[in-house]
Write a protein that holds these residues in place. Structure first.
Motif, short mmCIF file in Angstrom:
data_model
loop_
_atom_site.label_atom_id
_atom_site.label_comp_id
_atom_site.label_asym_id
_atom_site.label_seq_id
_atom_site.Cartn_x
_atom_site.Cartn_y
_atom_site.Cartn_z
N PHE A 169 0.90 -1.17 0.22
CA PHE A 169 0.04 0.15 0.08
C PHE A 169 0.81 1.29 -0.03
N GLY A 170 2.09 1.14 0.20
CA GLY A 170 3.12 2.29 0.49
C GLY A 170 3.96 2.07 1.40
N GLU A 171 4.84 2.97 1.65
CA GLU A 171 6.10 2.81 2.38
C GLU A 171 5.68 3.42 3.66
N GLY A 172 6.41 3.01 4.72
CA GLY A 172 6.13 3.27 6.11
C GLY A 172 7.29 2.80 7.06
N HIS A 173 7.17 1.61 7.81
CA HIS A 173 8.38 1.08 8.51
C HIS A 173 9.43 0.75 7.56
N THR A 174 9.12 0.41 6.23
CA THR A 174 10.36 0.22 5.53
C THR A 174 9.75 0.60 3.92
N LYS A 175 10.53 0.50 3.05
CA LYS A 175 10.03 1.02 1.67
C LYS A 175 9.37 -0.17 1.03
N ASP A 176 9.18 -1.43 1.63
CA ASP A 176 8.71 -2.58 1.03
C ASP A 176 7.66 -3.40 1.85
N ASN A 177 7.18 -2.69 3.19
CA ASN A 177 6.58 -3.39 3.81
C ASN A 177 4.81 -3.56 3.18
N TRP A 212 3.92 7.32 6.38
CA TRP A 212 3.32 6.26 7.00
C TRP A 212 2.05 6.15 7.30
N SER A 213 1.51 7.27 8.02
CA SER A 213 -0.09 7.56 8.39
C SER A 213 -1.01 7.24 6.70
N ASN A 214 -0.42 7.83 5.76
CA ASN A 214 -1.28 7.94 4.72
C ASN A 214 -1.29 6.49 3.88
N THR A 215 -0.10 5.69 4.23
CA THR A 215 -0.25 4.24 3.89
C THR A 215 -1.14 3.38 4.95
N VAL A 216 -1.13 3.76 5.78
CA VAL A 216 -2.04 2.95 6.78
C VAL A 216 -3.55 3.34 6.72
N GLU A 217 -3.88 4.62 6.19
CA GLU A 217 -5.10 5.10 5.81
C GLU A 217 -5.69 4.30 4.46
N LYS A 218 -4.81 3.96 3.59
CA LYS A 218 -5.08 3.16 2.32
C LYS A 218 -5.47 1.77 3.00
N VAL A 219 -4.78 1.22 3.72
CA VAL A 219 -5.13 -0.11 4.42
C VAL A 219 -6.49 0.13 5.01
N LYS A 220 -6.72 1.00 5.69
CA LYS A 220 -8.09 0.78 6.60
C LYS A 220 -9.05 1.06 5.55
N LYS A 221 -8.99 1.86 4.41
CA LYS A 221 -10.01 1.90 3.40
C LYS A 221 -10.11 0.75 2.53
N LEU A 241 -6.03 -0.53 16.03
CA LEU A 241 -4.62 -0.33 15.88
C LEU A 241 -4.23 0.41 14.67
N LEU A 242 -5.13 0.44 13.66
CA LEU A 242 -4.95 1.25 12.55
C LEU A 242 -5.08 2.67 12.87
N ASP A 243 -6.20 3.07 13.41
CA ASP A 243 -6.34 4.53 13.90
C ASP A 243 -5.19 4.93 14.54
N TYR A 244 -4.69 4.03 15.68
CA TYR A 244 -3.42 4.44 16.60
C TYR A 244 -2.08 4.78 15.67
N ILE A 245 -1.93 4.03 14.71
CA ILE A 245 -0.82 4.24 14.10
C ILE A 245 -0.83 5.45 12.95
N ILE A 246 -2.14 5.58 12.37
CA ILE A 246 -2.40 6.88 11.75
C ILE A 246 -2.12 7.88 12.47
N ASN A 247 -2.44 7.99 13.81
CA ASN A 247 -2.34 9.38 14.52
C ASN A 247 -1.03 9.36 14.95
#
Length: 252
Positions: A169-177, A212-221, A241-247
């Motif tokens: 979905f995008g980068e975050g913890h790493t470029k490939d997660n 990172w937040s944008n990537t997790v928002e895509k996962v949530k959607k 857990l998704l909301d926690y990481i987004i924030n």
């Protein structure tokens, strides 16, 4: 009149039984079903299990590292290997002999050793591995064991009669997660892209905190019906857990 009352009673009893059955299914009580000094396996739903191995670190001590096993019709798929080949051998033996199941595939969700450190053991058992193409590239660059098969965006694999997906979905913890999803039980394996509630930001040496937040928002959607979320480390939970990481990473 007695017949009508009897029919009403039968109808209400059926509704109550269905309700109780549904509640029992939704309220599965997690249980630890295997434990050694190197590996813990916890059943979290009818067909899903967290495997936890350990990695000794300088900054965070002896860190428990999660992976996920999903099962259907005596077949399994494993997300993330244990941290080393010894623990992977232990996991493979448990799945084969205790769950009485074969392993169709293993899917490392990023290139760190808490995701693919035990990959060689799977290859030695002729278990195919799949990863995002960037994971394979980074594994090769760092002289790690390289996953055998790669995908550009996502992959759908079969376990029994069910689908299992892995997607970038995008980068975050790493470029490939990447993350894994088991639709039949609405279980998301977030790997190290996600963290347990109240966790710190953790290791950021390969991170991209600005997206990172944008990537997790895509996962949530993508997975609005998720019921269980399993992070790479710590306790599993739900969509919170998704909301926690987004924030946690918003505005970085």
């Amino acid at each position: 009149m007695k017949i009508i009352i009897k029919n009403i009673f039968i109808f209400l009893s059926s509704i109550l039984m269905l309700s109780c059955s549904s509640q029992n299914k939704d309220q599965f009580k997690a249980k630890e079903i295997y434990k050694s000094k190197d590996l813990i396996i916890t059943q979290i739903s009818e067909n899903s299990f967290i495997h936890t191995s350990f990695k000794q670190t300088n900054d965070f001590g002896n860190v428990p590292c999660n992976g996920l096993i999903v099962k259907d019709n005596n077949e399994t798929i494993v997300f993330d290997t244990p941290t080393n080949d010894k623990s992977s051998e232990e996991l493979i033996e448990f799945i084969n002999k205790k769950l009485h199941a074969k392993i169709n595939a293993v899917i490392p969700t990023h290139f760190h050793d808490d995701s693919l450190g035990g990959l060689m053991a799977f290859h030695q058992h002729n278990i195919p591995s799949y990863s995002y193409i960037r994971t394979a590239e980074l594994a090769k660059e760092n002289n790690f064991v390289v996953p055998e098969n790669s995908f550009k965006d996502s992959v759908v694999l079969q376990v029994g009669n069910k689908d299992v997906t892995a997607k970038f979905f995008g980068e975050g913890h790493t470029k490939d997660n990447t993350v894994g999803y088991f639709p039949s039980e609405n279980i998301l394996f977030g790997g190290c892209l996600l963290k347990e509630l109240e966790a710190s930001k953790g290791y950021l040496g390969d991170a991209n905190v600005s997206v990172w937040s944008n990537t997790v928002e895509k996962v949530k959607k993508e997975y609005p019906d998720v019921k269980i979320v399993v992070p790479g480390h710590g306790e599993y939970g739900d969509g919170k857990l998704l909301d926690y990481i987004i924030n946690l990473f918003k505005g970085q």
